[in-house]
Design a protein around this motif. Sequence first.
Motif, short mmCIF file in Angstrom:
data_model
loop_
_atom_site.label_atom_id
_atom_site.label_comp_id
_atom_site.label_asym_id
_atom_site.label_seq_id
_atom_site.Cartn_x
_atom_site.Cartn_y
_atom_site.Cartn_z
N ILE A 1 8.60 -14.02 8.01
CA ILE A 1 7.75 -12.89 8.40
C ILE A 1 7.56 -12.93 9.91
CG2 ILE A 1 5.46 -11.83 8.12
CD1 ILE A 1 5.29 -13.36 5.42
N PRO A 2 7.73 -11.81 10.60
CA PRO A 2 7.51 -11.78 12.05
C PRO A 2 6.10 -12.28 12.40
CG PRO A 2 8.55 -9.76 11.33
CD PRO A 2 8.18 -10.50 10.09
N GLU A 3 5.98 -13.00 13.48
CA GLU A 3 4.70 -13.62 13.86
C GLU A 3 3.58 -12.59 14.01
OE1 GLU A 3 2.90 -16.64 17.29
OE2 GLU A 3 5.03 -16.11 17.28
N ASP A 4 3.89 -11.41 14.57
CA ASP A 4 2.85 -10.42 14.81
C ASP A 4 2.37 -9.72 13.54
OD1 ASP A 4 5.24 -9.13 14.42
OD2 ASP A 4 4.84 -7.54 15.89
N GLU A 5 3.03 -10.00 12.42
CA GLU A 5 2.62 -9.36 11.16
C GLU A 5 1.99 -10.34 10.17
OE1 GLU A 5 6.18 -7.37 9.79
OE2 GLU A 5 5.56 -5.53 10.81
N GLN A 6 2.01 -11.62 10.50
CA GLN A 6 1.52 -12.63 9.57
C GLN A 6 0.03 -12.51 9.28
OE1 GLN A 6 2.87 -16.65 10.56
NE2 GLN A 6 4.85 -15.83 11.21
N SER A 7 -0.75 -12.05 10.27
CA SER A 7 -2.20 -11.94 10.07
C SER A 7 -2.56 -10.82 9.10
CB SER A 7 -2.89 -11.69 11.42
OG SER A 7 -2.45 -10.48 11.99
N ARG A 8 -1.58 -9.95 8.76
CA ARG A 8 -1.89 -8.80 7.91
C ARG A 8 -1.39 -8.95 6.47
NH1 ARG A 8 -0.05 -3.32 10.17
NH2 ARG A 8 -1.55 -2.69 8.55
N VAL A 9 -0.77 -10.07 6.15
CA VAL A 9 -0.11 -10.18 4.85
C VAL A 9 -1.10 -10.12 3.68
CG1 VAL A 9 1.91 -11.40 5.68
CG2 VAL A 9 -0.11 -12.71 4.97
N PHE A 10 -2.38 -10.43 3.93
CA PHE A 10 -3.36 -10.39 2.85
C PHE A 10 -4.11 -9.06 2.79
CE2 PHE A 10 -2.87 -14.95 3.79
CZ PHE A 10 -2.49 -15.40 2.53
N GLU A 11 -3.69 -8.09 3.61
CA GLU A 11 -4.29 -6.76 3.56
C GLU A 11 -3.74 -5.97 2.38
OE1 GLU A 11 -3.76 -4.64 7.17
OE2 GLU A 11 -4.61 -6.23 8.43
N ARG A 12 -4.55 -5.09 1.85
CA ARG A 12 -4.10 -4.23 0.76
C ARG A 12 -2.96 -3.33 1.23
NH1 ARG A 12 -9.86 -1.62 -0.97
NH2 ARG A 12 -10.89 -3.48 -1.74
N PHE A 13 -1.94 -3.24 0.42
CA PHE A 13 -0.80 -2.35 0.61
C PHE A 13 0.09 -2.72 1.80
CE2 PHE A 13 -3.92 0.46 -1.56
CZ PHE A 13 -3.21 0.65 -2.72
N PHE A 14 -0.24 -3.82 2.48
CA PHE A 14 0.63 -4.19 3.60
C PHE A 14 1.91 -4.80 3.07
CE2 PHE A 14 2.31 -7.17 6.73
CZ PHE A 14 2.51 -6.29 7.79
N ARG A 15 3.03 -4.35 3.61
CA ARG A 15 4.34 -4.90 3.27
C ARG A 15 5.13 -5.11 4.54
NH1 ARG A 15 3.87 -0.56 -0.60
NH2 ARG A 15 3.98 -1.26 -2.77
#
Length: 330
Positions: free
Chosen positions: A256-270
Motif C-alpha cells: 500500500i502506498p505510504e500516503d494511503e496507509q492512514s486511511r485503510v480503516f476508513e469506511r469504503f476506502f480502497r
Amino acid sequence: KIIHANHAAIKILAVNEQSIEEENYDDLIQGLNPELTVENLMKRCEFEPESEVFESAGRYYDIRYDRFKDENGKDVGLIMIIQDITQRMKLESMQMDFVANVSHELKTPLTTIKSYTETLLDGAVSDPETARSFLGIIDSEADRMNRLVKDLLQLSRMENNQEKWNMKESDLVKLLTSAVTKVALTAEAKKQKLNCLFEADARVAVVMDKDRIEQVILNVLANAINYTQEGGRIDIDLVVQDREAHIIIDDNGIGIPEDEQSRVFERFFRVDKARSRSMGGTGLGLAISKQIIEEHNGRIELTSRENKGTKVKIILPLSPAVTRGIPNIE
C-alpha cells in the motif's frame, strides 16, 4: 466595551479575562473574524436577529446576534452567541460522504442487474448458455449487495452499542488454525504458500467473541490472499508479549502506498477500487475489523511497503485468568 463574556467565549477569542475588561470588542474580534465589528453587526441585524457560519484557522463557528434594547426600546448594545461547530461540521461531512458512498456502492450492482435483466427480457433468455451466464452475473451482483447491506447493518449496530457480544474465554491458537484452514484452498488456487509460524499445539487464552474475532482474521487473510500475486507468500504467526496476544499476518504482495496507509480503516476506502470491487469487496471489512478489535480492548495495526508487502497485527489482551496463572480455556 464588552460587558460580559463567559468562559467559552474567552476560550474562543483566545484571550484572558483581563483583556475582556481592558480592551474593546472590535480589537479582540480581529483575530477571529475582522468582519464581525460592532458597526457591521448592528447594520446586519437592524430589523431582525441574524446568524451566520464562518471559518477561522481551520475551525468553524456559528454566530447568532441581535440588538440589545433597554426598557424604552432604545438600542444600548449587542448580544452575541458564538458556538464552535467544528465537530458538528465534520460529522455532517462524514454523514454526507457516507450516504454518497452507500448510494454509489448500491448503484453499481443495481445498474449491472438492470442491464443484464433487460438483455434477457429482450430475447437473450432463448439462448440457454447466454441466459445461464447472465443469471450468474445477476446472482453475483445480488450477493454483493447483500454483503454490503449486512456490513452496513453490523457497523450500525456496533456504533449504536446494539451488537450482541458472546464473550467467553477461548483458545486463540485453535481459532487461528481454523481460520487458516478455511482460506487454504483459496490460497492454493493462487499457488500461494501459507506459512504457519506459531505452535499449533500451544494454548493462548483470550476473552473474546469467537465468531467476531474469526471474522476479523478471515478478513485480513482474505485481503492478504487477494492482494498477493500468484506464487506469493503469506506468513501467519501468534506471539505473546506484555500480557497481550499478537496475531501477525505478513505477506509479500503489492503493498500500500505510504500516503494511503492512514486511511485503510476508513469506511469504503480502497487502495485499488476496481480490483476490490471485482473481487466482491464492500470497502467496509477493515472498518468493521477495527471496531470489533476495539470492542475487545485491543488494537489492529498495519504497516506496508509498496510492491514489497503488508503486515497486519491484531493485538488482544490475554485472559485475566491467564495473567493470574489459572488455565480455563473453552
